[in-house]
Motif scaffolding. Structure first.
Motif, PDB file in Angstrom:
ATOM      1  N   ALA A  77     -33.070  40.981  25.548  1.00  0.00           N
ATOM      2  CA  ALA A  77     -32.107  40.265  24.706  1.00  0.00           C
ATOM      3  C   ALA A  77     -31.824  41.024  23.414  1.00  0.00           C
ATOM      4  CB  ALA A  77     -32.623  38.860  24.402  1.00  0.00           C
ATOM      5  N   VAL A  78     -32.848  41.610  22.812  1.00  0.00           N
ATOM      6  CA  VAL A  78     -32.648  42.412  21.603  1.00  0.00           C
ATOM      7  C   VAL A  78     -31.712  43.575  21.901  1.00  0.00           C
ATOM      8  CG1 VAL A  78     -33.755  43.957  19.944  1.00  0.00           C
ATOM      9  CG2 VAL A  78     -34.829  41.781  20.525  1.00  0.00           C
ATOM     10  N   SER A  79     -31.989  44.282  22.995  1.00  0.00           N
ATOM     11  CA  SER A  79     -31.168  45.443  23.366  1.00  0.00           C
ATOM     12  C   SER A  79     -29.724  45.021  23.634  1.00  0.00           C
ATOM     13  CB  SER A  79     -31.746  46.123  24.609  1.00  0.00           C
ATOM     14  OG  SER A  79     -33.084  46.511  24.402  1.00  0.00           O
ATOM     15  N   GLY A  80     -29.553  43.955  24.419  1.00  0.00           N
ATOM     16  CA  GLY A  80     -28.211  43.516  24.770  1.00  0.00           C
ATOM     17  C   GLY A  80     -27.406  43.069  23.570  1.00  0.00           C
ATOM     18  N   THR A  81     -28.039  42.350  22.647  1.00  0.00           N
ATOM     19  CA  THR A  81     -27.326  41.840  21.479  1.00  0.00           C
ATOM     20  C   THR A  81     -26.831  42.972  20.582  1.00  0.00           C
ATOM     21  OG1 THR A  81     -28.674  39.829  21.525  1.00  0.00           O
ATOM     22  CG2 THR A  81     -27.467  40.274  19.496  1.00  0.00           C
ATOM     23  N   ILE A 136     -26.408  46.250  21.585  1.00  0.00           N
ATOM     24  CA  ILE A 136     -25.514  47.157  22.313  1.00  0.00           C
ATOM     25  C   ILE A 136     -24.116  46.588  22.446  1.00  0.00           C
ATOM     26  CG2 ILE A 136     -25.096  48.184  24.603  1.00  0.00           C
ATOM     27  CD1 ILE A 136     -28.069  48.771  24.776  1.00  0.00           C
ATOM     28  N   VAL A 137     -24.010  45.249  22.503  1.00  0.00           N
ATOM     29  CA  VAL A 137     -22.680  44.649  22.646  1.00  0.00           C
ATOM     30  C   VAL A 137     -21.772  45.017  21.475  1.00  0.00           C
ATOM     31  CG1 VAL A 137     -23.141  42.458  21.458  1.00  0.00           C
ATOM     32  CG2 VAL A 137     -21.498  42.525  23.338  1.00  0.00           C
ATOM     33  N   TYR A 138     -22.374  45.360  20.333  1.00  0.00           N
ATOM     34  CA  TYR A 138     -21.579  45.767  19.183  1.00  0.00           C
ATOM     35  C   TYR A 138     -21.151  47.233  19.247  1.00  0.00           C
ATOM     36  CZ  TYR A 138     -22.780  41.395  16.880  1.00  0.00           C
ATOM     37  OH  TYR A 138     -22.915  40.069  16.572  1.00  0.00           O
ATOM     38  N   LEU A 139     -21.758  47.988  20.160  1.00  0.00           N
ATOM     39  CA  LEU A 139     -21.544  49.425  20.169  1.00  0.00           C
ATOM     40  C   LEU A 139     -20.634  49.927  21.283  1.00  0.00           C
ATOM     41  CD1 LEU A 139     -25.236  50.545  19.501  1.00  0.00           C
ATOM     42  CD2 LEU A 139     -23.397  50.188  17.834  1.00  0.00           C
ATOM     43  N   GLY A 173     -32.499  39.256  30.418  1.00  0.00           N
ATOM     44  CA  GLY A 173     -32.525  39.143  28.964  1.00  0.00           C
ATOM     45  C   GLY A 173     -31.437  39.986  28.333  1.00  0.00           C
ATOM     46  N   PHE A 174     -31.267  41.211  28.852  1.00  0.00           N
ATOM     47  CA  PHE A 174     -30.211  42.094  28.370  1.00  0.00           C
ATOM     48  C   PHE A 174     -28.843  41.464  28.601  1.00  0.00           C
ATOM     49  CE2 PHE A 174     -26.987  45.307  29.036  1.00  0.00           C
ATOM     50  CZ  PHE A 174     -27.160  46.160  27.956  1.00  0.00           C
ATOM     51  N   TYR A 175     -28.661  40.917  29.794  1.00  0.00           N
ATOM     52  CA  TYR A 175     -27.369  40.318  30.111  1.00  0.00           C
ATOM     53  C   TYR A 175     -27.048  39.150  29.179  1.00  0.00           C
ATOM     54  CZ  TYR A 175     -23.809  37.503  32.298  1.00  0.00           C
ATOM     55  OH  TYR A 175     -22.684  36.752  32.492  1.00  0.00           O
ATOM     56  N   ASP A 176     -28.041  38.308  28.893  1.00  0.00           N
ATOM     57  CA  ASP A 176     -27.792  37.161  28.027  1.00  0.00           C
ATOM     58  C   ASP A 176     -27.454  37.610  26.613  1.00  0.00           C
ATOM     59  OD1 ASP A 176     -27.449  34.479  27.508  1.00  0.00           O
ATOM     60  OD2 ASP A 176     -29.549  34.111  27.044  1.00  0.00           O
ATOM     61  N   GLY A 177     -28.137  38.656  26.126  1.00  0.00           N
ATOM     62  CA  GLY A 177     -27.815  39.173  24.804  1.00  0.00           C
ATOM     63  C   GLY A 177     -26.469  39.862  24.765  1.00  0.00           C
ATOM     64  N   PHE A 178     -26.101  40.509  25.876  1.00  0.00           N
ATOM     65  CA  PHE A 178     -24.872  41.295  25.925  1.00  0.00           C
ATOM     66  C   PHE A 178     -23.637  40.448  26.205  1.00  0.00           C
ATOM     67  CE2 PHE A 178     -21.730  43.987  28.026  1.00  0.00           C
ATOM     68  CZ  PHE A 178     -21.685  45.083  27.172  1.00  0.00           C
ATOM     69  N   ALA A 179     -23.754  39.512  27.149  1.00  0.00           N
ATOM     70  CA  ALA A 179     -22.591  38.710  27.547  1.00  0.00           C
ATOM     71  C   ALA A 179     -22.933  37.229  27.540  1.00  0.00           C
ATOM     72  CB  ALA A 179     -22.095  39.161  28.926  1.00  0.00           C
ATOM     73  N   GLY A 180     -23.728  36.777  28.522  1.00  0.00           N
ATOM     74  CA  GLY A 180     -24.206  35.399  28.498  1.00  0.00           C
ATOM     75  C   GLY A 180     -23.733  34.460  29.577  1.00  0.00           C
ATOM     76  N   PRO A 181     -22.434  34.430  29.927  1.00  0.00           N
ATOM     77  CA  PRO A 181     -21.974  33.403  30.879  1.00  0.00           C
ATOM     78  C   PRO A 181     -22.702  33.458  32.215  1.00  0.00           C
ATOM     79  CG  PRO A 181     -20.099  34.459  29.831  1.00  0.00           C
ATOM     80  CD  PRO A 181     -21.312  35.244  29.423  1.00  0.00           C
ATOM     81  N   GLY A 182     -23.227  32.320  32.631  1.00  0.00           N
ATOM     82  CA  GLY A 182     -23.893  32.251  33.922  1.00  0.00           C
ATOM     83  C   GLY A 182     -25.342  32.695  33.922  1.00  0.00           C
ATOM     84  N   THR A 183     -25.930  32.946  32.739  1.00  0.00           N
ATOM     85  CA  THR A 183     -27.307  33.434  32.701  1.00  0.00           C
ATOM     86  C   THR A 183     -28.269  32.473  33.391  1.00  0.00           C
ATOM     87  OG1 THR A 183     -26.896  34.564  30.595  1.00  0.00           O
ATOM     88  CG2 THR A 183     -29.186  34.195  31.203  1.00  0.00           C
ATOM     89  N   GLY A 184     -28.120  31.183  33.121  1.00  0.00           N
ATOM     90  CA  GLY A 184     -29.006  30.202  33.746  1.00  0.00           C
ATOM     91  C   GLY A 184     -28.898  30.220  35.257  1.00  0.00           C
ATOM     92  N   ALA A 185     -27.672  30.395  35.760  1.00  0.00           N
ATOM     93  CA  ALA A 185     -27.467  30.472  37.215  1.00  0.00           C
ATOM     94  C   ALA A 185     -28.143  31.708  37.788  1.00  0.00           C
ATOM     95  CB  ALA A 185     -25.968  30.494  37.528  1.00  0.00           C
ATOM     96  N   PHE A 186     -28.004  32.842  37.092  1.00  0.00           N
ATOM     97  CA  PHE A 186     -28.661  34.067  37.546  1.00  0.00           C
ATOM     98  C   PHE A 186     -30.174  33.889  37.604  1.00  0.00           C
ATOM     99  CE2 PHE A 186     -24.869  36.515  35.697  1.00  0.00           C
ATOM    100  CZ  PHE A 186     -24.268  36.625  36.941  1.00  0.00           C
ATOM    101  N   TRP A 187     -30.732  33.253  36.590  1.00  0.00           N
ATOM    102  CA  TRP A 187     -32.181  33.034  36.554  1.00  0.00           C
ATOM    103  C   TRP A 187     -32.628  32.140  37.705  1.00  0.00           C
ATOM    104  CZ3 TRP A 187     -36.202  35.292  34.562  1.00  0.00           C
ATOM    105  CH2 TRP A 187     -36.104  36.033  33.381  1.00  0.00           C
ATOM    106  N   THR A 188     -31.903  31.061  37.932  1.00  0.00           N
ATOM    107  CA  THR A 188     -32.305  30.104  38.973  1.00  0.00           C
ATOM    108  C   THR A 188     -32.284  30.735  40.359  1.00  0.00           C
ATOM    109  OG1 THR A 188     -31.476  28.236  37.667  1.00  0.00           O
ATOM    110  CG2 THR A 188     -31.805  27.867  40.020  1.00  0.00           C
TER     111      THR A 188
END
Length: 257
Positions: free
Chosen positions: A89-93, A95-98, A151-166
């Motif tokens: 999540a740290v990395s994704g958050t 990197i999304v700015y870069l 975690g990276f995906y949630d920090g970077f984008a987010g939509p559907g993270t819960g579905a991916f986890w489940t």
């Protein structure tokens, strides 16, 4: 940033927070309601993302705690997953700015639609009677691989993270559905909190709105988690598939049209 809203606007945000919390607790994807709502009332994009993370922390923490209280999530089995999700999540958050994420916006709906079709067509996509809760931790490699990626995906984008986890937890660890939901809620809380801290450090969080909406999300998450636990797969499966398809449609419309 101080924003003055009419009582009706607060009521709309509260109602959306309640519904978003319910959806998040069952299937994930509540942010697709709450973020547009925040943008619609005039909150700038980055501030809306940070404020939504604050509200989402309330919802995901309540859902995770509810599953934990019902013995559907055992934290000490997922030590490596917590750490991996945090790092991802740290990395994704950051990197999304870069980098330019336009490619992700275009192809993400396709990925989510594939998940919906997989859930519909594969009999064991949401678990089966032979799947049993883990008695010992999954291998560190499995935990790190899943945690870093999601975690990276949630920090970077987010939509559907819960579905991916489940879905990934049911398939990857052969967990019963409700245990997968418990793991999903705990890890989305981890990535939400991690991203929130970064947004807060950047000054991109409105505390008043985030806390107010968060309390409503917390109530919605409590109702959603209790409903999922009470009614099981017969309730979760149609809600899950419906929400995933709506997520895909919303993202596809935004990206392609």
């Amino acid at each position: 940033m101080d924003l003055l809203f009419e009582p009706s606007t607060w009521a709309i945000l509260a109602g959306i927070g309640l519904i978003a919390g319910f959806i998040d607790a069952v299937a994930g994807g509540g942010g697709l309601l709450s973020i547009p709502a925040l943008l619609t009332v005039g909150i700038p994009p980055h501030l809306a993302l940070g404020t939504n993370k604050l509200a989402a922390c309330f919802g995901s923490s309540m859902a995770a705690f509810t599953y934990y209280r019902k013995n559907l999530f055992t934290p000490n089995l997922w030590y490596h997953t917590f750490i991996a999700t945090f790092i991802g999540a740290v990395s994704g958050t950051f990197i999304v700015y870069l980098i330019d994420k336009s490619w992700l916006e275009k192809w993400l709906p396709v990925i989510i639609i594939v998940i919906a079709l997989y859930t519909l067509l594969k009999p064991n996509a949401m678990g089966c009677n032979s799947f049993t809760p883990l008695k010992k931790p999954a291998t560190a490699v499995k935990q790190w691989l899943q945690g870093v990626i999601l975690g990276f995906y949630d920090g970077f984008a987010g939509p559907g993270t819960g579905a991916f986890w489940t879905i990934s937890s049911t398939t990857y660890h052969r967990l019963p559905l409700l245990h997968s939901c418990g793991l999903a809620r705990a890890m989305t809380f981890t990535s939400n909190l991690t991203s929130l801290l970064i947004f807060f450090a950047l000054g991109k969080v409105n505390l008043t709105i985030g806390l107010s909406m968060g309390l409503c999300m917390m109530l919605g998450s409590f109702i959603g988690a209790r409903s999922a636990i009470k009614f099981g797969v017969q309730f979760i499966r149609p809600v899950f598939v419906t929400i995933v398809l709506l997520i895909a449609a919303k993202l596809a419309w935004s990206a392609w049209f």
